[in-house]
Design a protein around this motif. Structure first.
Motif, PDB file in Angstrom:
ATOM      1  N   GLU A   1     -26.915 -15.911 -73.667  1.00 60.43           N
ATOM      2  CA  GLU A   1     -26.624 -17.280 -74.065  1.00 60.43           C
ATOM      3  C   GLU A   1     -26.679 -18.178 -72.836  1.00 60.43           C
ATOM      4  O   GLU A   1     -26.278 -17.769 -71.740  1.00 60.43           O
ATOM      5  N   PRO A   2     -27.167 -19.405 -73.004  1.00 60.84           N
ATOM      6  CA  PRO A   2     -27.315 -20.291 -71.837  1.00 60.84           C
ATOM      7  C   PRO A   2     -26.041 -20.483 -71.036  1.00 60.84           C
ATOM      8  O   PRO A   2     -26.083 -20.553 -69.805  1.00 60.84           O
TER       9      PRO A   2
ATOM     10  N   HIS B   1     -35.385 -18.498 -69.526  1.00 59.95           N
ATOM     11  CA  HIS B   1     -34.668 -19.729 -69.867  1.00 59.95           C
ATOM     12  C   HIS B   1     -35.599 -20.835 -70.364  1.00 59.95           C
ATOM     13  O   HIS B   1     -35.139 -21.932 -70.647  1.00 59.95           O
TER      14      HIS B   1
ATOM     15  N   ASP C   1     -35.718 -21.811 -76.265  1.00 61.07           N
ATOM     16  CA  ASP C   1     -34.475 -21.485 -76.963  1.00 61.07           C
ATOM     17  C   ASP C   1     -34.734 -20.290 -77.881  1.00 61.07           C
ATOM     18  O   ASP C   1     -35.309 -20.423 -78.956  1.00 61.07           O
ATOM     19  N   ARG C   2     -34.307 -19.117 -77.461  1.00 57.67           N
ATOM     20  CA  ARG C   2     -34.541 -17.884 -78.211  1.00 57.67           C
ATOM     21  C   ARG C   2     -33.418 -17.560 -79.193  1.00 57.67           C
ATOM     22  O   ARG C   2     -33.408 -16.481 -79.800  1.00 57.67           O
ATOM     23  N   SER C   3     -32.460 -18.471 -79.339  1.00 55.40           N
ATOM     24  CA  SER C   3     -31.226 -18.144 -80.058  1.00 55.40           C
ATOM     25  C   SER C   3     -31.453 -17.691 -81.492  1.00 55.40           C
ATOM     26  O   SER C   3     -30.657 -16.918 -82.038  1.00 55.40           O
TER      27      SER C   3
ATOM     28  N   ALA D   1     -39.549 -20.584 -80.198  1.00 57.00           N
ATOM     29  CA  ALA D   1     -38.406 -19.672 -80.184  1.00 57.00           C
ATOM     30  C   ALA D   1     -38.672 -18.433 -79.345  1.00 57.00           C
ATOM     31  O   ALA D   1     -37.921 -17.458 -79.412  1.00 57.00           O
TER      32      ALA D   1
END
Length: 370
Positions: free
Chosen positions: A18-19, A39, A42-44, A320
């Protein structure tokens, strides 16, 4: 060189990436450099996490890998491994086994063919997608964790937002040997889409008719368990009317050229049976489960392993961190695929089955009872 031994399960650390926490976690890698691409997007949506191998002190890490995967699938993808790379990859494989997954993939940003082979991975064929439309690394690798024979179709990523149906049909025919691999290109993509489209999407009957026209020797069956026009609900009424007329014309053409329309619900058992007969199933799914938005989309079902059907998805969500390595040879658990293939609010199912090319003079048979 023999494959490296897999790390024992008890020596593996798996933590979310998580960032707001990853910088602190990555300090445990000390002098090992972490690629900026970790980074960059956003791979969330794809559950990114770090799989690490702790050092003797239990505090620092000797190796780590950034892994992710599409939701509701049966694989893990290594984006990169740093530190003691063989140990990191072995930890990911052990982590995937512990989760009962079918497969581990490895993006080839920094992985060498020699390191991949030593870890038990085999190279994926590079995609045929035109360079200006491609996203992702030049190379990728795969290691299967379950038994089963899965042959590799050529991968081609659709170059528009609406040509998924045409691309899946072309990939199926290239996999079957009916279409030369080198003929899978943008001209073929747009030509088949133009014959199949319901403007701009391809609905099942129109796609089946276009496939039969393009390859008359290939048996084609359309599976559609509703007797009405489909994929039109989001259009205003006046836009629905002429598209519905085109779908009725496609049904007439299907009858004229001998493409049966099977009105029964196509079950997962039937899909597996078709794959077992070396047929290809173009399946209409919703992307809600894998990508988070409810958009109808065509995928190709072409292989199976215990508990999962192997598909080709002609689209990857680069924003993503999703690449062709995710979309190619993608194992999806049977229950997940069954849910994905229930399309729209009223839950219809649409598919096109393409059989093996008939010998000259052979008569095509009707759909099998499944």
């Amino acid at each position: 060189m023999p494959p490296q031994k897999e790390a024992p399960v008890q020596s593996i650390v798996a933590v979310p990436f998580e960032p707001d926490t990853s910088t602190t976690l990555l300090r445990r890698l000390g002098h090992h450099q972490v690629p900026e691409r970790w980074h960059a997007v956003d791979r969330s949506a794809h559950a990114p996490h770090l799989v690490a191998v702790p050092g003797d002190d239990g505090e620092d890490w000797t190796a780590a890998a950034l892994v992710s995967a599409r939701p509701h699938t049966a694989y893990l993808k290594i984006v990169d491994a740093v530190g003691d790379v063989p140990a990191a990859v072995a930890a990911v494989v052990a982590h995937a086994r512990r989760r009962g997954l079918a497969q581990v993939k490895w993006e080839g940003w920094t992985a060498s063919p020699e390191d991949a082979a030593a870890a038990g991975f085999t190279p994926l064929r590079p995609p045929l997608t035109p360079a200006e439309h491609a996203a992702g690394p030049d190379a990728g690798y795969v290691r299967w964790l379950r038994d089963g024979v899965v042959t590799e179709p050529p991968y081609y990523g659709q170059t528009t937002h609406f040509t998924c149906g045409a691309v899946t049909a072309l990939a199926a025919q290239a996999h079957a040997g009916t279409l030369p691999r080198e003929a899978l290109d943008r001209e073929a993509e747009l030509t088949l889409w133009r014959d199949a489209t319901n403007f701009p999407a391809c609905e099942p009957v129109g796609l089946g008719v276009a496939v039969r026209r393009a390859w008359p020797s290939s048996p084609v069956t359309v599976h559609l368990d509703v007797d009405r026009p489909v994929l039109l609900d989001h259009y205003p009424e006046n836009e629905q009317q002429w598209r519905a007329l085109l779908q009725r014309i496609s049904r007439t053409q299907a009858g004229r050229i001998g493409v049966p329309i099977d009105p029964r619900h196509l079950s997962m058992t039937a899909i597996r049976s078709a794959i077992g007969r070396r047929e290809h199933v173009l399946l209409l799914v919703s992307l809600a489960g894998m990508q988070g938005f409810d958009v109808p989309h065509w995928v190709l079902c072409h292989g199976a392993v215990p508990g999962a059907v192997v598909i080709e998805d002609p689209w990857a969500n680069a924003s993503a961190g999703d690449t062709w390595v995710d979309a190619h040879l993608l194992p999806v658990p049977d229950p997940s695929l069954d849910t994905m293939a229930t399309v729209s609010a009223d839950g219809f199912r649409g598919a096109v089955t393409i059989g093996r090319p008939l010998r000259r003079g052979a008569v095509p048979s009707g759909p099998a009872d499944e």
